[in-house]
Design a protein around this motif. Structure first.
Motif: not given
Length: 147
Positions: A64-75
């Motif tokens: 879950m933490e990785r998924a949330q970090r991925w969403q926060a990344l820029s393109p």
């Protein structure tokens, strides 16, 4: 006579080029956006994640933490991450072990210290690298198999 040979040569090249173009398969059609996928296509994409989620409940917080970090990344950051993942997949098990150890250590360092470690690593012999690995190896998660 030489002009006839030259014409035959050019005709042969043209025939070969057109035959080559004819036998090549067309590029695959671009896939649609998520919203346009069929339920079966969506299921095929998410089934592996669902299976892992159910199989490894102790990893759920990390997933879950990785998924949330991925969403926060820029393109741009996502593109860099994809590139890094592809590089990692192409590594040997020994290269992966070294990459994990280096990554784990570099996360704790300042940019200047990272540059110094990179320079030091390039100068090390295989024996020195192995000794460094023994001292700095990251803790392995019990449920993670060698990837």
């Amino acid at each position: 006579m030489t002009s006839r040979i030259a014409r035959l040569f050019v005709l042969g090249l043209l025939a070969f080029a057109s035959a080559e173009a004819f036998t090549q398969s067309p590029p695959p059609a671009p896939l649609p956006a998520w919203e346009k996928l069929t339920p079966q296509q969506r299921e095929a994409l998410i089934a592996p994640l669902r299976d892992r989620w159910n199989r490894e409940p102790e990893d759920r917080p990390r997933m879950m933490e990785r998924a949330q970090r991925w969403q926060a990344l820029s393109p741009e950051q996502r593109a860099q991450a994809r590139h890094g993942m592809k590089r990692f997949e192409g590594m040997s098990p020994e290269q992966r072990r070294q990459a994990r150890a280096l990554y784990g250590r570099m996360k704790e360092l300042t940019p200047e210290q990272r540059a110094a470690l990179r320079d030091q690593w390039k100068k090390m012999t295989p024996e020195q690298r192995e000794a460094w690995m023994q001292e700095n190896a990251p803790r392995r998660h019990p449920s993670r198999e060698e990837r």
